[in-house]
Design a protein around this motif. Structure first.
Motif, PDB file in Angstrom:
ATOM      1  N   ARG A 218       0.773  -1.400   0.190  1.00 43.78           N
ATOM      2  CA  ARG A 218      -0.111  -0.226  -0.171  1.00 43.78           C
ATOM      3  C   ARG A 218       0.939   1.116  -0.009  1.00 43.78           C
ATOM      4  O   ARG A 218       0.376   2.291  -0.695  1.00 43.78           O
ATOM      5  N   ASN A 219       1.975   1.188   0.604  1.00 42.93           N
ATOM      6  CA  ASN A 219       2.986   2.412   0.777  1.00 42.93           C
ATOM      7  C   ASN A 219       3.963   2.414  -0.438  1.00 42.93           C
ATOM      8  O   ASN A 219       4.800   3.283  -0.466  1.00 42.93           O
ATOM      9  N   GLY A 220       3.651   1.713  -1.640  1.00 41.30           N
ATOM     10  CA  GLY A 220       4.379   1.724  -2.765  1.00 41.30           C
ATOM     11  C   GLY A 220       5.430   0.813  -2.939  1.00 41.30           C
ATOM     12  O   GLY A 220       6.382   0.647  -3.966  1.00 41.30           O
ATOM     13  N   GLY A 221       5.639  -0.338  -1.783  1.00 38.60           N
ATOM     14  CA  GLY A 221       6.866  -0.935  -1.854  1.00 38.60           C
ATOM     15  C   GLY A 221       6.684  -1.970  -3.147  1.00 38.60           C
ATOM     16  O   GLY A 221       5.473  -2.419  -3.385  1.00 38.60           O
ATOM     17  N   ASP A 222       7.749  -2.622  -3.607  1.00 37.11           N
ATOM     18  CA  ASP A 222       7.790  -3.708  -4.737  1.00 37.11           C
ATOM     19  C   ASP A 222       7.281  -4.676  -3.985  1.00 37.11           C
ATOM     20  O   ASP A 222       7.920  -5.623  -3.092  1.00 37.11           O
ATOM     21  N   PRO A 223       6.077  -5.486  -4.427  1.00 38.38           N
ATOM     22  CA  PRO A 223       5.375  -6.875  -3.823  1.00 38.38           C
ATOM     23  C   PRO A 223       6.484  -8.048  -4.155  1.00 38.38           C
ATOM     24  O   PRO A 223       6.542  -8.926  -3.409  1.00 38.38           O
ATOM     25  N   ASN A 224       7.422  -7.600  -5.226  1.00 40.14           N
ATOM     26  CA  ASN A 224       8.407  -8.866  -5.267  1.00 40.14           C
ATOM     27  C   ASN A 224       9.319  -9.228  -4.336  1.00 40.14           C
ATOM     28  O   ASN A 224       9.893 -10.012  -4.147  1.00 40.14           O
ATOM     29  N   LYS A 225       9.263  -8.208  -3.274  1.00 39.00           N
ATOM     30  CA  LYS A 225      10.108  -8.504  -1.841  1.00 39.00           C
ATOM     31  C   LYS A 225       9.519  -9.688  -1.227  1.00 39.00           C
ATOM     32  O   LYS A 225      10.502 -10.368  -0.622  1.00 39.00           O
ATOM     33  N   TYR A 226       8.195 -10.271  -1.386  1.00 36.64           N
ATOM     34  CA  TYR A 226       7.753 -11.023  -0.872  1.00 36.64           C
ATOM     35  C   TYR A 226       7.356 -12.446  -1.894  1.00 36.64           C
ATOM     36  O   TYR A 226       6.687 -13.384  -1.600  1.00 36.64           O
ATOM     37  N   ARG A 227       7.799 -12.377  -3.233  1.00 38.74           N
ATOM     38  CA  ARG A 227       7.603 -13.153  -4.087  1.00 38.74           C
ATOM     39  C   ARG A 227       8.428 -14.727  -3.821  1.00 38.74           C
ATOM     40  O   ARG A 227       9.546 -14.582  -3.633  1.00 38.74           O
ATOM     41  N   PRO A 228       7.591 -15.776  -3.811  1.00 35.41           N
ATOM     42  CA  PRO A 228       8.480 -16.916  -3.379  1.00 35.41           C
ATOM     43  C   PRO A 228       9.075 -17.575  -4.706  1.00 35.41           C
ATOM     44  O   PRO A 228       8.660 -17.200  -5.848  1.00 35.41           O
ATOM     45  N   LYS A 229      10.167 -18.118  -4.626  1.00 33.51           N
ATOM     46  CA  LYS A 229      10.542 -18.854  -5.813  1.00 33.51           C
ATOM     47  C   LYS A 229       9.533 -19.922  -6.254  1.00 33.51           C
ATOM     48  O   LYS A 229       8.972 -20.858  -5.462  1.00 33.51           O
ATOM     49  N   GLY A 230       9.489 -20.290  -7.528  1.00 30.84           N
ATOM     50  CA  GLY A 230       8.468 -21.119  -8.211  1.00 30.84           C
ATOM     51  C   GLY A 230       7.327 -20.658  -8.388  1.00 30.84           C
ATOM     52  O   GLY A 230       6.327 -21.223  -9.250  1.00 30.84           O
ATOM     53  N   LEU A 231       6.893 -19.319  -8.090  1.00 28.26           N
ATOM     54  CA  LEU A 231       5.573 -18.741  -8.566  1.00 28.26           C
ATOM     55  C   LEU A 231       5.606 -18.224 -10.052  1.00 28.26           C
ATOM     56  O   LEU A 231       6.526 -17.528 -10.483  1.00 28.26           O
ATOM     57  N   PRO A 232       4.901 -18.796 -10.770  1.00 31.53           N
ATOM     58  CA  PRO A 232       4.816 -18.603 -12.313  1.00 31.53           C
ATOM     59  C   PRO A 232       4.833 -16.998 -12.470  1.00 31.53           C
ATOM     60  O   PRO A 232       4.287 -16.100 -11.899  1.00 31.53           O
ATOM     61  N   ASP A 233       5.588 -16.478 -13.733  1.00 34.91           N
ATOM     62  CA  ASP A 233       5.689 -15.215 -14.061  1.00 34.91           C
ATOM     63  C   ASP A 233       4.235 -14.597 -14.549  1.00 34.91           C
ATOM     64  O   ASP A 233       3.978 -13.366 -14.386  1.00 34.91           O
ATOM     65  N   LYS A 234       3.239 -15.379 -14.710  1.00 33.67           N
ATOM     66  CA  LYS A 234       1.923 -14.912 -15.213  1.00 33.67           C
ATOM     67  C   LYS A 234       1.221 -14.090 -13.810  1.00 33.67           C
ATOM     68  O   LYS A 234       0.251 -13.504 -13.991  1.00 33.67           O
ATOM     69  N   TYR A 235       1.754 -14.404 -12.475  1.00 28.31           N
ATOM     70  CA  TYR A 235       1.175 -13.726 -11.363  1.00 28.31           C
ATOM     71  C   TYR A 235       2.116 -12.498 -10.888  1.00 28.31           C
ATOM     72  O   TYR A 235       2.105 -11.972  -9.964  1.00 28.31           O
ATOM     73  N   ARG A 236       2.772 -11.741 -12.015  1.00 23.69           N
ATOM     74  CA  ARG A 236       3.330 -10.547 -11.782  1.00 23.69           C
ATOM     75  C   ARG A 236       2.331  -9.556 -11.570  1.00 23.69           C
ATOM     76  O   ARG A 236       1.455  -9.176 -12.540  1.00 23.69           O
TER      77      ARG A 236
END
Length: 153
Positions: free
Chosen positions: A135-153
């Protein structure tokens, strides 16, 4: 049914804004069709801001719902924090209405989830951290786990 309601409300907001922008609400009240006064313009501006806020809130709610559905579809272990951050990030990008929708929905979900899931206050605190980060503009990818398909970007 929810989709139909959302479409109808969205159409009403768009039509209302169109009427305000065109000045229909002003010119119909004035018999001599004078130009709008400064007060009329200020009122018109505030109405437009309110309409934009509501539209952003609806859009933010849709962003949050999309993130939730993507999380369910992806079904990847340890991905929930990413989807929390992404939903809040996408909603808040819309503006103050989207950010408010994200906060309300996130807080409600955590309240509901913490009472039913048994995950405990630690998990709720981590979810809320991810919510605020996005919500404060931080990059959500900080929490992105390995193995999550690219379609969920």
């Amino acid at each position: 049914m929810r989709t139909i309601t959302l479409v109808v409300v969205s159409m009403a907001l768009i039509l209302t804004k169109h009427a305000v922008v065109k000045g229909w609400w002003i010119s119909q009240e004035k018999e001599d069709h004078q130009y709008p006064t400064e007060t009329d313009n200020k009122v018109k501006e505030k109405v437009e801001e309110a309409i934009d806020f509501v539209k952003d809130a609806f859009g933010g709610a849709i962003d949050m719902g999309r993130a939730y559905l993507d999380m369910r579809e992806a079904n990847v272990k340890n991905a929930d924090k990413y989807f929390h951050a992404r939903g809040n990030y996408d909603a808040a990008k819309r503006g103050p209405g989207g950010a408010l929708a994200a906060k309300v929905l996130s807080d409600f979900r955590e309240l509901y989830q913490s009472s039913l899931s048994g995950e405990g206050p630690e998990d709720t605190a981590k979810d809320q951290e991810a919510n605020e980060w996005g919500r404060n503009g931080g990059d959500p990818n900080k929490y992105r786990p390995k193995g999550l398909p690219d379609k969920y970007r």
